[in-house]
Motif scaffolding. Structure first.
Motif, mmCIF file in Angstrom:
data_model
loop_
_atom_site.group_PDB
_atom_site.id
_atom_site.type_symbol
_atom_site.label_atom_id
_atom_site.label_comp_id
_atom_site.label_asym_id
_atom_site.label_seq_id
_atom_site.Cartn_x
_atom_site.Cartn_y
_atom_site.Cartn_z
ATOM 1 N N UNK A 140 -45.392 -60.964 28.734
ATOM 2 C CA UNK A 140 -45.995 -61.398 27.473
ATOM 3 C C UNK A 140 -47.453 -61.817 27.608
ATOM 4 N N UNK A 141 -48.038 -61.579 28.747
ATOM 5 C CA UNK A 141 -49.446 -61.936 28.921
ATOM 6 C C UNK A 141 -50.297 -60.988 28.071
ATOM 7 N N UNK A 142 -51.233 -61.517 27.304
ATOM 8 C CA UNK A 142 -51.998 -60.665 26.384
ATOM 9 C C UNK A 142 -52.866 -59.615 27.075
ATOM 10 N N UNK A 143 -53.197 -59.800 28.348
ATOM 11 C CA UNK A 143 -54.049 -58.836 29.036
ATOM 12 C C UNK A 143 -53.297 -57.988 30.054
ATOM 13 N N UNK A 144 -51.972 -58.086 30.054
ATOM 14 C CA UNK A 144 -51.184 -57.264 30.984
ATOM 15 C C UNK A 144 -50.584 -56.101 30.199
ATOM 16 N N UNK A 145 -50.913 -54.861 30.570
ATOM 17 C CA UNK A 145 -50.439 -53.714 29.792
ATOM 18 C C UNK A 145 -48.908 -53.613 29.748
ATOM 19 N N UNK A 146 -48.400 -53.382 28.581
ATOM 20 C CA UNK A 146 -46.953 -53.281 28.366
ATOM 21 C C UNK A 146 -46.331 -52.193 29.222
ATOM 22 N N UNK A 147 -47.051 -51.109 29.477
ATOM 23 C CA UNK A 147 -46.469 -50.008 30.259
ATOM 24 C C UNK A 147 -46.076 -50.455 31.671
ATOM 25 N N UNK A 148 -46.805 -51.405 32.248
ATOM 26 C CA UNK A 148 -46.443 -51.882 33.580
ATOM 27 C C UNK A 148 -45.194 -52.753 33.520
ATOM 28 N N UNK A 149 -45.132 -53.617 32.537
ATOM 29 C CA UNK A 149 -43.937 -54.450 32.379
ATOM 30 C C UNK A 149 -42.721 -53.579 32.107
ATOM 31 N N UNK A 150 -42.857 -52.577 31.238
ATOM 32 C CA UNK A 150 -41.736 -51.689 30.942
ATOM 33 C C UNK A 150 -41.277 -50.944 32.189
ATOM 34 N N UNK A 151 -42.222 -50.439 32.972
ATOM 35 C CA UNK A 151 -41.863 -49.727 34.203
ATOM 36 C C UNK A 151 -41.137 -50.665 35.172
ATOM 37 N N UNK A 152 -41.585 -51.910 35.270
ATOM 38 C CA UNK A 152 -40.937 -52.876 36.160
ATOM 39 C C UNK A 152 -39.501 -53.138 35.721
ATOM 40 N N UNK A 153 -39.284 -53.300 34.436
ATOM 41 C CA UNK A 153 -37.922 -53.524 33.935
ATOM 42 C C UNK A 153 -37.044 -52.296 34.140
ATOM 43 N N UNK A 154 -37.570 -51.120 33.868
ATOM 44 C CA UNK A 154 -36.772 -49.905 34.044
ATOM 45 C C UNK A 154 -36.361 -49.720 35.505
ATOM 46 N N UNK A 155 -37.308 -49.885 36.413
ATOM 47 C CA UNK A 155 -36.970 -49.777 37.835
ATOM 48 C C UNK A 155 -35.960 -50.846 38.222
ATOM 49 N N UNK A 156 -36.201 -52.085 37.802
ATOM 50 C CA UNK A 156 -35.294 -53.180 38.145
ATOM 51 C C UNK A 156 -33.880 -52.943 37.638
ATOM 52 N N UNK A 157 -33.753 -52.436 36.418
ATOM 53 C CA UNK A 157 -32.419 -52.144 35.874
ATOM 54 C C UNK A 157 -31.756 -51.031 36.671
ATOM 55 N N UNK A 158 -32.496 -49.988 37.001
ATOM 56 C CA UNK A 158 -31.922 -48.927 37.839
ATOM 57 C C UNK A 158 -31.449 -49.473 39.176
ATOM 58 N N UNK A 159 -32.273 -50.300 39.804
ATOM 59 C CA UNK A 159 -31.903 -50.843 41.112
ATOM 60 C C UNK A 159 -30.678 -51.733 41.006
ATOM 61 N N UNK A 160 -30.617 -52.543 39.966
ATOM 62 C CA UNK A 160 -29.468 -53.428 39.785
ATOM 63 C C UNK A 160 -28.189 -52.624 39.561
ATOM 64 N N UNK A 161 -28.242 -51.641 38.692
ATOM 65 C CA UNK A 161 -27.054 -50.821 38.428
ATOM 66 C C UNK A 161 -26.631 -50.079 39.695
ATOM 67 N N UNK A 162 -27.588 -49.531 40.426
ATOM 68 C CA UNK A 162 -27.262 -48.872 41.695
ATOM 69 C C UNK A 162 -26.564 -49.855 42.632
ATOM 70 N N UNK A 163 -27.103 -51.059 42.747
ATOM 71 C CA UNK A 163 -26.541 -52.024 43.690
ATOM 72 C C UNK A 163 -25.119 -52.422 43.313
ATOM 73 N N UNK A 164 -24.794 -52.399 42.035
ATOM 74 C CA UNK A 164 -23.454 -52.786 41.579
ATOM 75 C C UNK A 164 -22.462 -51.633 41.594
ATOM 76 N N UNK A 165 -22.936 -50.415 41.695
ATOM 77 C CA UNK A 165 -22.037 -49.251 41.614
ATOM 78 C C UNK A 165 -21.950 -48.452 42.914
ATOM 79 N N UNK A 166 -22.668 -48.830 43.909
ATOM 80 C CA UNK A 166 -22.638 -48.079 45.178
ATOM 81 C C UNK A 166 -22.271 -48.984 46.337
#
Length: 166
Positions: A140-166
């Motif tokens: 939510x920082x006004x000078x941090x581009x949303x695309x970086x935050x979105x990419x971080x969340x997408x990667x994190x969700x993938x990693x979490x789901x992988x860790x729980x299913x493998x």
């Protein structure tokens, strides 16, 4: 504490800034517990370290946990990038006031490396030249581009789901 049996209650561990001078400092008990945790099906995500010097510091100290296992670079089409979101490989998530066109400490491309178990499951995912934590922290920082935050969340969700299913 990694030298406590409580470590075995967590499906996902997260370490960051592991490339500082001296690398990771673990006691013998912590080394044994982390190794056992990972071999029992645990998952460790390592994030936020940059450049060759920090890689060397990390590698020298972390190799105590699995001295007999190779660290491999994951291809862009590895299933971990497809477990929920369809992502084209690793992404450089920069720190606040930086962008993804220039990395830090002489490296300007992100890569993911892993230590695999005997069946090919990722036990340790190494997120090198990227900082997903900054993406989460500065959402939510006004000078941090949303695309970086979105990419971080997408990667994190993938990693979490992988860790729980493998």
């Amino acid at each position: 504490r990694l030298d406590d049996e409580a470590i075995f209650n967590y499906p996902f561990l997260y370490m960051l800034e592991v490339g500082q001078q001296g690398g990771i400092m673990l006691s013998e008990a912590e080394i044994e517990n982390v190794r056992e945790y990972l071999l029992r099906g645990g998952f460790l995500l390592i994030d936020d370290f940059w450049g060759e010097r920090q890689w060397s510091n990390f590698h020298d100290s972390f190799s105590q946990i699995f001295p007999d296992r190779e660290i491999v670079e994951l291809p862009h089409d590895h299933e971990i990038f497809r477990t929920y979101y369809d992502i084209d490989g690793p992404k450089m998530i920069p720190a606040l006031s930086r962008d993804d066109t220039q990395g830090e400490q002489g490296i300007d491309v992100a890569s993911n490396h892993a230590i695999l178990d005997d069946d090919g499951r990722i036990m340790v995912l190494i997120n090198w030249n990227s900082d997903m934590g900054d993406g989460w922290e500065h959402t939510y920082h006004p000078y941090y581009p949303t695309r970086y935050a979105n990419a971080a969340y997408q990667l994190g969700i993938n990693y979490l789901i992988y860790s729980l299913t493998h």
